[in-house]
Design a protein around this motif. Structure first.
Motif, mmCIF file in Angstrom:
data_model
loop_
_atom_site.group_PDB
_atom_site.id
_atom_site.type_symbol
_atom_site.label_atom_id
_atom_site.label_comp_id
_atom_site.label_asym_id
_atom_site.label_seq_id
_atom_site.Cartn_x
_atom_site.Cartn_y
_atom_site.Cartn_z
ATOM 1 N N SER A 27 -12.349 -60.262 19.959
ATOM 2 C CA SER A 27 -13.462 -59.375 19.613
ATOM 3 C C SER A 27 -13.600 -58.263 20.646
ATOM 4 O O SER A 27 -14.650 -58.087 21.267
ATOM 5 C CB SER A 27 -14.754 -60.189 19.509
ATOM 6 N N VAL A 29 -14.148 -54.758 22.186
ATOM 7 C CA VAL A 29 -14.893 -53.533 21.913
ATOM 8 C C VAL A 29 -14.146 -52.331 22.476
ATOM 9 O O VAL A 29 -13.996 -51.316 21.805
ATOM 10 C CB VAL A 29 -16.304 -53.610 22.522
ATOM 11 N N SER A 30 -13.690 -52.461 23.710
ATOM 12 C CA SER A 30 -12.935 -51.374 24.322
ATOM 13 C C SER A 30 -12.034 -51.943 25.414
ATOM 14 O O SER A 30 -12.365 -52.954 26.035
ATOM 15 C CB SER A 30 -13.855 -50.309 24.897
ATOM 16 N N SER A 100 -13.865 -54.991 27.355
ATOM 17 C CA SER A 100 -15.207 -55.366 26.936
ATOM 18 C C SER A 100 -15.092 -56.030 25.573
ATOM 19 O O SER A 100 -14.346 -55.548 24.706
ATOM 20 C CB SER A 100 -16.119 -54.142 26.841
ATOM 21 N N TYR A 101 -15.841 -57.104 25.388
ATOM 22 C CA TYR A 101 -15.719 -57.867 24.149
ATOM 23 C C TYR A 101 -17.033 -58.549 23.846
ATOM 24 O O TYR A 101 -17.916 -58.652 24.708
ATOM 25 C CB TYR A 101 -14.591 -58.897 24.258
ATOM 26 N N TYR A 102 -17.180 -59.002 22.631
ATOM 27 C CA TYR A 102 -18.376 -59.698 22.199
ATOM 28 C C TYR A 102 -18.100 -61.181 22.032
ATOM 29 O O TYR A 102 -17.032 -61.588 21.560
ATOM 30 C CB TYR A 102 -18.890 -59.141 20.867
ATOM 31 N N SER A 105 -23.624 -62.188 19.994
ATOM 32 C CA SER A 105 -24.293 -60.902 20.169
ATOM 33 C C SER A 105 -24.237 -60.414 21.606
ATOM 34 O O SER A 105 -24.804 -59.362 21.924
ATOM 35 C CB SER A 105 -25.754 -61.021 19.722
ATOM 36 N N HIS A 106 -23.558 -61.161 22.452
ATOM 37 C CA HIS A 106 -23.495 -60.814 23.870
ATOM 38 C C HIS A 106 -22.202 -60.059 24.163
ATOM 39 O O HIS A 106 -21.121 -60.453 23.730
ATOM 40 C CB HIS A 106 -23.566 -62.073 24.734
ATOM 41 N N ARG A 107 -22.346 -59.005 24.938
ATOM 42 C CA ARG A 107 -21.203 -58.184 25.326
ATOM 43 C C ARG A 107 -20.830 -58.494 26.772
ATOM 44 O O ARG A 107 -21.694 -58.567 27.645
ATOM 45 C CB ARG A 107 -21.535 -56.703 25.160
ATOM 46 N N TYR A 108 -19.516 -58.648 27.002
ATOM 47 C CA TYR A 108 -19.011 -58.951 28.331
ATOM 48 C C TYR A 108 -17.912 -57.960 28.687
ATOM 49 O O TYR A 108 -17.292 -57.355 27.825
ATOM 50 C CB TYR A 108 -18.422 -60.368 28.380
ATOM 51 N N ARG A 109 -17.674 -57.849 29.996
ATOM 52 C CA ARG A 109 -16.518 -57.098 30.470
ATOM 53 C C ARG A 109 -15.832 -57.939 31.534
ATOM 54 O O ARG A 109 -16.438 -58.242 32.569
ATOM 55 C CB ARG A 109 -16.893 -55.730 31.041
#
Length: 123
Positions: A27, A29-30, A100-102, A105-109
Protein backbone atom coordinates in the motif's frame (compact mmCIF):
# COMPACT_ATOMS: atom_id res chain seq x y z
CA UNK A 1 2.85 -3.54 4.55
CA UNK A 2 5.59 -3.22 1.98
CA UNK A 3 7.61 -5.98 0.34
CA UNK A 4 10.76 -5.72 -1.75
CA UNK A 5 11.63 -8.49 -4.18
CA UNK A 6 15.07 -8.58 -5.76
CA UNK A 7 16.36 -10.55 -8.71
CA UNK A 8 19.33 -10.72 -11.04
CA UNK A 9 22.24 -11.87 -8.93
CA UNK A 10 24.54 -14.69 -9.88
CA UNK A 11 28.04 -15.77 -10.82
CA UNK A 12 29.96 -13.77 -13.41
CA UNK A 13 33.54 -13.63 -14.58
CA UNK A 14 35.67 -10.53 -13.97
CA UNK A 15 34.86 -7.90 -16.56
CA UNK A 16 31.34 -9.19 -16.98
CA UNK A 17 27.99 -7.55 -16.34
CA UNK A 18 24.88 -8.16 -14.28
CA UNK A 19 21.63 -6.28 -13.85
CA UNK A 20 19.83 -6.31 -10.52
CA UNK A 21 16.15 -5.51 -10.22
CA UNK A 22 14.03 -4.65 -7.20
CA UNK A 23 10.29 -4.20 -7.11
CA UNK A 24 8.42 -2.73 -4.15
CA UNK A 25 4.80 -3.67 -3.57
CA UNK A 26 2.12 -2.98 -0.99
CA UNK A 27 0.00 0.00 0.00
CA UNK A 28 2.65 2.46 -1.12
CA UNK A 29 1.64 6.11 -1.23
CA UNK A 30 4.96 7.49 -2.40
CA UNK A 31 8.54 6.36 -2.86
CA UNK A 32 11.06 8.89 -1.55
CA UNK A 33 14.24 7.07 -2.45
CA UNK A 34 15.51 3.65 -3.41
CA UNK A 35 18.97 2.25 -3.38
CA UNK A 36 21.31 -0.68 -3.38
CA UNK A 37 23.57 -1.71 -0.55
CA UNK A 38 26.04 -4.57 -0.36
CA UNK A 39 27.70 -6.58 2.34
CA UNK A 40 30.73 -8.78 1.87
CA UNK A 41 31.70 -11.44 4.43
CA UNK A 42 33.25 -9.81 7.48
CA UNK A 43 32.46 -6.33 6.22
CA UNK A 44 29.86 -3.73 7.11
CA UNK A 45 26.95 -3.08 4.82
CA UNK A 46 27.67 -0.14 2.52
CA UNK A 47 25.61 2.03 0.21
CA UNK A 48 26.49 1.25 -3.40
CA UNK A 49 24.07 3.54 -5.23
CA UNK A 50 21.05 5.64 -4.37
CA UNK A 51 18.25 7.23 -6.36
CA UNK A 52 15.85 9.87 -5.06
CA UNK A 53 12.33 10.50 -6.28
CA UNK A 54 13.66 13.67 -7.88
CA UNK A 55 16.09 11.68 -9.95
CA UNK A 56 19.29 12.47 -8.07
CA UNK A 57 21.83 9.68 -7.89
CA UNK A 58 24.87 8.97 -5.79
CA UNK A 59 27.47 6.20 -5.89
CA UNK A 60 30.22 4.88 -3.71
CA UNK A 61 33.55 5.85 -5.25
CA UNK A 62 34.56 2.27 -6.02
CA UNK A 63 31.70 1.77 -8.51
CA UNK A 64 31.60 5.16 -10.21
CA UNK A 65 31.80 4.77 -13.97
CA UNK A 66 30.93 1.07 -13.79
CA UNK A 67 27.51 0.88 -12.11
CA UNK A 68 24.34 2.74 -13.05
CA UNK A 69 21.22 3.01 -10.94
CA UNK A 70 17.88 3.72 -12.57
CA UNK A 71 14.26 3.45 -11.62
CA UNK A 72 10.62 3.62 -12.55
CA UNK A 73 8.71 5.50 -9.87
CA UNK A 74 5.40 4.53 -11.41
CA UNK A 75 6.23 0.87 -10.89
CA UNK A 76 8.22 1.35 -7.67
CA UNK A 77 11.17 -0.45 -9.19
CA UNK A 78 14.88 0.19 -9.15
CA UNK A 79 17.65 -1.35 -11.21
CA UNK A 80 21.39 -1.58 -10.85
CA UNK A 81 23.36 -2.15 -14.03
CA UNK A 82 26.79 -3.43 -13.09
CA UNK A 83 29.51 -3.46 -15.73
CA UNK A 84 33.21 -4.25 -15.61
CA UNK A 85 32.66 -6.31 -12.51
CA UNK A 86 35.61 -7.06 -10.25
CA UNK A 87 36.16 -9.75 -7.63
CA UNK A 88 35.92 -7.00 -4.98
CA UNK A 89 32.30 -6.48 -6.03
CA UNK A 90 31.45 -9.92 -4.64
CA UNK A 91 28.83 -9.48 -1.92
CA UNK A 92 25.19 -9.89 -1.04
CA UNK A 93 23.34 -6.96 -2.58
CA UNK A 94 20.31 -5.57 -0.79
CA UNK A 95 17.60 -3.30 -2.12
CA UNK A 96 16.39 -0.52 0.16
CA UNK A 97 13.31 1.67 -0.23
CA UNK A 98 12.23 4.72 1.75
CA UNK A 99 8.48 4.76 1.25
CA UNK A 100 5.29 6.13 2.69
CA UNK A 101 2.48 3.61 2.96
CA UNK A 102 -0.84 2.98 4.62
CA UNK A 103 -1.81 0.37 7.16
CA UNK A 104 -5.53 0.79 7.49
CA UNK A 105 -6.08 4.51 7.91
CA UNK A 106 -2.63 5.17 9.34
CA UNK A 107 0.17 6.51 7.18
CA UNK A 108 3.78 5.56 7.86
CA UNK A 109 7.16 6.35 6.39
CA UNK A 110 9.92 3.77 6.85
CA UNK A 111 12.91 2.14 5.24
CA UNK A 112 12.40 -1.36 3.96
CA UNK A 113 14.92 -4.01 2.92
CA UNK A 114 14.87 -6.80 0.39
CA UNK A 115 16.05 -10.30 1.20
CA UNK A 116 19.35 -9.86 -0.61
CA UNK A 117 20.79 -11.40 -3.75
CA UNK A 118 24.26 -12.89 -4.06
CA UNK A 119 26.67 -11.49 -6.62
CA UNK A 120 29.88 -13.45 -7.11
CA UNK A 121 32.63 -12.27 -9.43
CA UNK A 122 35.14 -15.01 -10.04
CA UNK A 123 36.99 -16.75 -12.82
Amino acid sequence: QVQLVESGGGLVQPGGSLRLSCAASGSIVSTHAMGWYRQAPGEERELVAGLTSGGSTNYVDSVKGRFTISGDNGKNTVYLQMNSLKPDDTAVYYCNADVSYYVGSHRYRRNHWGQGTQVTVSS
